[in-house]
Scaffold this active site. Sequence first.
Site, PDB file in Angstrom:
ATOM      1  N   ASP A 138       1.241  -2.728  -6.501  1.00  0.00           N
ATOM      2  CA  ASP A 138       0.922  -3.984  -5.821  1.00  0.00           C
ATOM      3  C   ASP A 138      -0.386  -3.863  -5.015  1.00  0.00           C
ATOM      4  O   ASP A 138      -0.452  -4.267  -3.853  1.00  0.00           O
ATOM      5  CB  ASP A 138       2.099  -4.383  -4.912  1.00  0.00           C
ATOM      6  CG  ASP A 138       1.998  -5.829  -4.429  1.00  0.00           C
ATOM      7  OD1 ASP A 138       1.211  -6.596  -5.006  1.00  0.00           O
ATOM      8  OD2 ASP A 138       2.705  -6.181  -3.459  1.00  0.00           O
ATOM      9  N   HIS A 181       8.098  -3.264   3.993  1.00  0.00           N
ATOM     10  CA  HIS A 181       8.684  -2.416   2.950  1.00  0.00           C
ATOM     11  C   HIS A 181       7.850  -1.168   2.711  1.00  0.00           C
ATOM     12  O   HIS A 181       6.669  -1.126   3.051  1.00  0.00           O
ATOM     13  CB  HIS A 181       8.806  -3.192   1.632  1.00  0.00           C
ATOM     14  CG  HIS A 181       7.580  -4.001   1.315  1.00  0.00           C
ATOM     15  ND1 HIS A 181       7.508  -5.364   1.523  1.00  0.00           N
ATOM     16  CD2 HIS A 181       6.359  -3.663   0.827  1.00  0.00           C
ATOM     17  CE1 HIS A 181       6.313  -5.805   1.181  1.00  0.00           C
ATOM     18  NE2 HIS A 181       5.600  -4.792   0.752  1.00  0.00           N
ATOM     19  N   GLN A 249       9.266  -1.916  -4.246  1.00  0.00           N
ATOM     20  CA  GLN A 249       8.997  -2.097  -2.806  1.00  0.00           C
ATOM     21  C   GLN A 249      10.329  -2.315  -2.098  1.00  0.00           C
ATOM     22  O   GLN A 249      10.947  -3.378  -2.247  1.00  0.00           O
ATOM     23  CB  GLN A 249       8.050  -3.288  -2.581  1.00  0.00           C
ATOM     24  CG  GLN A 249       6.617  -2.974  -3.014  1.00  0.00           C
ATOM     25  CD  GLN A 249       5.746  -4.210  -3.159  1.00  0.00           C
ATOM     26  OE1 GLN A 249       6.107  -5.149  -3.868  1.00  0.00           O
ATOM     27  NE2 GLN A 249       4.587  -4.202  -2.528  1.00  0.00           N
ATOM     28  N   ARG A 279      -3.256  -5.850  10.414  1.00  0.00           N
ATOM     29  CA  ARG A 279      -2.708  -6.993   9.682  1.00  0.00           C
ATOM     30  C   ARG A 279      -1.239  -6.714   9.393  1.00  0.00           C
ATOM     31  O   ARG A 279      -0.925  -5.800   8.643  1.00  0.00           O
ATOM     32  CB  ARG A 279      -3.491  -7.174   8.376  1.00  0.00           C
ATOM     33  CG  ARG A 279      -3.025  -8.317   7.478  1.00  0.00           C
ATOM     34  CD  ARG A 279      -3.845  -8.270   6.197  1.00  0.00           C
ATOM     35  NE  ARG A 279      -3.596  -9.343   5.252  1.00  0.00           N
ATOM     36  CZ  ARG A 279      -2.656  -9.309   4.292  1.00  0.00           C
ATOM     37  NH1 ARG A 279      -1.828  -8.282   4.192  1.00  0.00           N
ATOM     38  NH2 ARG A 279      -2.564 -10.315   3.438  1.00  0.00           N
ATOM     39  N   ASP A 281       1.548  -7.223   7.471  1.00  0.00           N
ATOM     40  CA  ASP A 281       1.754  -7.760   6.128  1.00  0.00           C
ATOM     41  C   ASP A 281       3.156  -8.343   5.978  1.00  0.00           C
ATOM     42  O   ASP A 281       4.139  -7.735   6.401  1.00  0.00           O
ATOM     43  CB  ASP A 281       1.550  -6.607   5.121  1.00  0.00           C
ATOM     44  CG  ASP A 281       1.768  -7.035   3.701  1.00  0.00           C
ATOM     45  OD1 ASP A 281       0.997  -7.880   3.222  1.00  0.00           O
ATOM     46  OD2 ASP A 281       2.726  -6.535   3.064  1.00  0.00           O
ATOM     47  N   GLU A 323       0.229 -12.133   8.915  1.00  0.00           N
ATOM     48  CA  GLU A 323       0.064 -12.599   7.537  1.00  0.00           C
ATOM     49  C   GLU A 323       1.313 -13.403   7.195  1.00  0.00           C
ATOM     50  O   GLU A 323       2.245 -12.926   6.558  1.00  0.00           O
ATOM     51  CB  GLU A 323      -0.107 -11.421   6.561  1.00  0.00           C
ATOM     52  CG  GLU A 323      -0.615 -11.870   5.204  1.00  0.00           C
ATOM     53  CD  GLU A 323       0.391 -11.820   4.066  1.00  0.00           C
ATOM     54  OE1 GLU A 323       0.170 -12.497   3.045  1.00  0.00           O
ATOM     55  OE2 GLU A 323       1.407 -11.102   4.177  1.00  0.00           O
ATOM     56  N   HIS A 392      -7.297 -11.993  -1.682  1.00  0.00           N
ATOM     57  CA  HIS A 392      -6.863 -11.242  -2.861  1.00  0.00           C
ATOM     58  C   HIS A 392      -5.606 -11.835  -3.497  1.00  0.00           C
ATOM     59  O   HIS A 392      -5.215 -11.453  -4.583  1.00  0.00           O
ATOM     60  CB  HIS A 392      -6.594  -9.796  -2.455  1.00  0.00           C
ATOM     61  CG  HIS A 392      -5.413  -9.692  -1.537  1.00  0.00           C
ATOM     62  ND1 HIS A 392      -5.425 -10.224  -0.257  1.00  0.00           N
ATOM     63  CD2 HIS A 392      -4.171  -9.168  -1.715  1.00  0.00           C
ATOM     64  CE1 HIS A 392      -4.248 -10.000   0.299  1.00  0.00           C
ATOM     65  NE2 HIS A 392      -3.472  -9.361  -0.557  1.00  0.00           N
ATOM     66  N   ASP A 393      -4.934 -12.742  -2.784  1.00  0.00           N
ATOM     67  CA  ASP A 393      -3.676 -13.300  -3.283  1.00  0.00           C
ATOM     68  C   ASP A 393      -3.909 -14.623  -4.000  1.00  0.00           C
ATOM     69  O   ASP A 393      -5.025 -15.095  -4.126  1.00  0.00           O
ATOM     70  CB  ASP A 393      -2.696 -13.482  -2.115  1.00  0.00           C
ATOM     71  CG  ASP A 393      -2.002 -12.162  -1.758  1.00  0.00           C
ATOM     72  OD1 ASP A 393      -1.819 -11.318  -2.661  1.00  0.00           O
ATOM     73  OD2 ASP A 393      -1.646 -11.990  -0.586  1.00  0.00           O
ATOM     74  N   ARG A 517      -3.184 -12.103 -10.136  1.00  0.00           N
ATOM     75  CA  ARG A 517      -4.000 -12.061  -8.914  1.00  0.00           C
ATOM     76  C   ARG A 517      -5.199 -11.137  -9.102  1.00  0.00           C
ATOM     77  O   ARG A 517      -6.196 -11.255  -8.407  1.00  0.00           O
ATOM     78  CB  ARG A 517      -3.155 -11.594  -7.715  1.00  0.00           C
ATOM     79  CG  ARG A 517      -2.141 -12.619  -7.252  1.00  0.00           C
ATOM     80  CD  ARG A 517      -1.278 -12.086  -6.136  1.00  0.00           C
ATOM     81  NE  ARG A 517      -0.526 -10.904  -6.534  1.00  0.00           N
ATOM     82  CZ  ARG A 517       0.201 -10.169  -5.701  1.00  0.00           C
ATOM     83  NH1 ARG A 517       0.276 -10.497  -4.436  1.00  0.00           N
ATOM     84  NH2 ARG A 517       0.867  -9.111  -6.134  1.00  0.00           N
TER      85      ARG A 517
HETATM   86  C1  GLC Z   1       1.256  -9.669   1.217  1.00  0.00           C
HETATM   87  C2  GLC Z   1       0.029  -9.234   0.459  1.00  0.00           C
HETATM   88  C3  GLC Z   1       0.314  -9.282  -1.005  1.00  0.00           C
HETATM   89  C4  GLC Z   1       1.486  -8.379  -1.309  1.00  0.00           C
HETATM   90  C5  GLC Z   1       2.686  -8.698  -0.422  1.00  0.00           C
HETATM   91  C6  GLC Z   1       3.727  -7.623  -0.479  1.00  0.00           C
HETATM   92  O1  GLC Z   1       1.587 -10.972   0.971  1.00  0.00           O
HETATM   93  O2  GLC Z   1      -1.055 -10.056   0.793  1.00  0.00           O
HETATM   94  O3  GLC Z   1      -0.806  -8.919  -1.771  1.00  0.00           O
HETATM   95  O4  GLC Z   1       1.853  -8.523  -2.658  1.00  0.00           O
HETATM   96  O5  GLC Z   1       2.322  -8.825   0.929  1.00  0.00           O
HETATM   97  O6  GLC Z   1       3.323  -6.500   0.240  1.00  0.00           O
END
Ligand code: GLC
Length: 645
Positions: A138, A181, A249, A279, A281, A323, A392-393, A517
């Site tokens: 990922d 995770h 994950q 950040r 996540d 995020e 990136h998403d 992505r």
């Molecule tokens: C966040 C990241 C993404 C990732 C997800 C799981 O949303 O921006 O790219 O797949 O977390 O970690």
Amino acid sequence: MNQNYLHKMIATSKGKSSEAVNYDSLFDLRLATNITLIKNLYFSLYPESNCTKDFEKLIALLPKLFKNRPIDLKKQDLNRLNEGNWYQSEHIVGMQLYVDHFNKDINGLADKIEYFENLGVNFLHIMPITTRPKAENDGGYAVNSYTEVDKKYGTKKDFLSLTKKLRSKNMFLMIDFVVNHTSDEFSWAKKAIEGDKKYQDYYYIYPNREIPDAFEQTLPEVFPETAPGNFTYNEEMQQWVMTVFNSYQWDLNYSNPEVFVEMLTNLIKLADLGVDVIRFDALAFLWKKLGTNSQNLPEAHALISLFRMCLQVVAPGVILLAEAIVAPTEIIKYFGENEMEGNECEVAYNATLMALLWDSIATTKTQLLNKSIQYLPIKPKDATWINYIRCHDDIGLGFENQDIYNLGLDAQEHRKFLLNYYCQKLDWSSAKGQLFMYNPKTGDGRITGSAASLLGLETGIEKKDKKLIHTAIQKIKMLHSIILSYGGIPLIYAGDEIGTLNDYSYLKDSSKKEDSRWINRPHQNWKVIETFVKKETPQSTIFNEIKNLISIRKKTPIFADHNNTILHQYDNPHLLIFERTSKDQRVLVVCNFDTTSHSIEKYWLHKIDFILNEKSKDLVTNKSIFLINNSLQVGAFEFYWILKN
Ligand code: GLC
């Protein structure tokens, strides 16, 4: 008044004394200031009846963590407390990038500092660089460690030297903390697989489907196409593991207080490498509860505040980014609510603005954008947004159905139109995106693709259509003009500053091809950049325009974020008009999302007391702004930053 304000007060008063700064005594004061909140948050999550010892362990840990913090970072923490909120300044302009895709590795990135300086970027968000599984990972969001650098990026020493260099240049660095995770190869997961009960309790692991099935009743799916369901059967353990994202994950179980303490230690170790913004996540997912969708739960907010309050005691100069790509009314809660206002994350992604900008491009109308933003609560004064167009998403259509209905539109049809517009289902649309994670059960889907390709540049170049190319460039410039003026940290996605198109090479890589992505995670094209000095191209035009916008932003203090953005409602469905305002200056930002020109009537400008005179000028072009036939003309995809002193 948030806790950080108190720490500032204390640091400033102590800093005035002639004695040398006593870092330890300031630490003690910070701990004393936060400890009651820490206690309340802690026992709201972990019952006091059997977690008192764990709480004592946590409090004993904080001085140890502080002791390990490098002295130059301790100094920087105090400087930051003594200064204003750097992250709200008009001087901050960010860029997000993949280290390896940008310029090979960490040292390669350090070699490009001049590029950032030339463009005006002084805040970097680098994507994960820590160790991860060899196969699917990922994009590094499946972590094998929180602080060990994966050798493809270099070494920890390289990273430390990068952070030092950035500090010396007064540049800021943001990095991810994948807090929800770990990968299934992380040391805790490995021990769990070997049967170690202690580490099995770090995750959500069940011997049969009873509880997983109960969870599935209400848990949505994040990646329905590639990772349906929220649990994965582990053959070796012969048990079910909660895996909300991908099967590799594993979701951490924060109802176990040991997990919190271990993760806090990891967080602070990351901060100690010299990172300025962390950040958080996927933080909306941090707390799981049967019978709920396990997103945005009050316990998740308490947990994030608990992290925040502890980090603030140890490293008060380090801030958190949320995020949370969730519903508009939920995002704002990550700044902290009620008595915890300003005590959660300092920064959050303005995902609402981002998604609505894409809505406006597709529909050429700004009504949904205007209506949705108009009623959002005002954020706390010490908080700020990250304003962005692409990252990136994927682009999720994360706005409220009710807002669509309120415009007299059918929400499902509207979303379907957006997916069709961007994902090559409409002949007349120049957008070249891909459909991501389409869920036929719900009709929901998301969009991938680079900004330039979504805005028609790829089609324009393919068809050698000058008009299309021109329109795409206008759109790229206009969207950047919005994120650079809206209020918050503008975060440019690396490659967008040179109009980078979709990258289709991921289709040849078996570990990536299922995840579109990767189409919007391109390699930086240095060859194209080298040509800028020799000839004018669509790419150089975009680069120079963005560079110009950045330099104007930095010279205009009104663009600093002091909750001084006012959205104006003008009776024209294609215009976005907002104002940045202060006591002695105003800037009116005007953008036209339509293919034809529109005008703003003089009477309305008078109504908002924005009377244009011979001194009124557009900051972007430095030209005077005139009314023609008592109205201000705004061409197709044109924008102004009109200054009024
Ligand atoms: C966040 C990241 C993404 C990732 C997800 C799981 O949303 O921006 O790219 O797949 O977390 O970690």
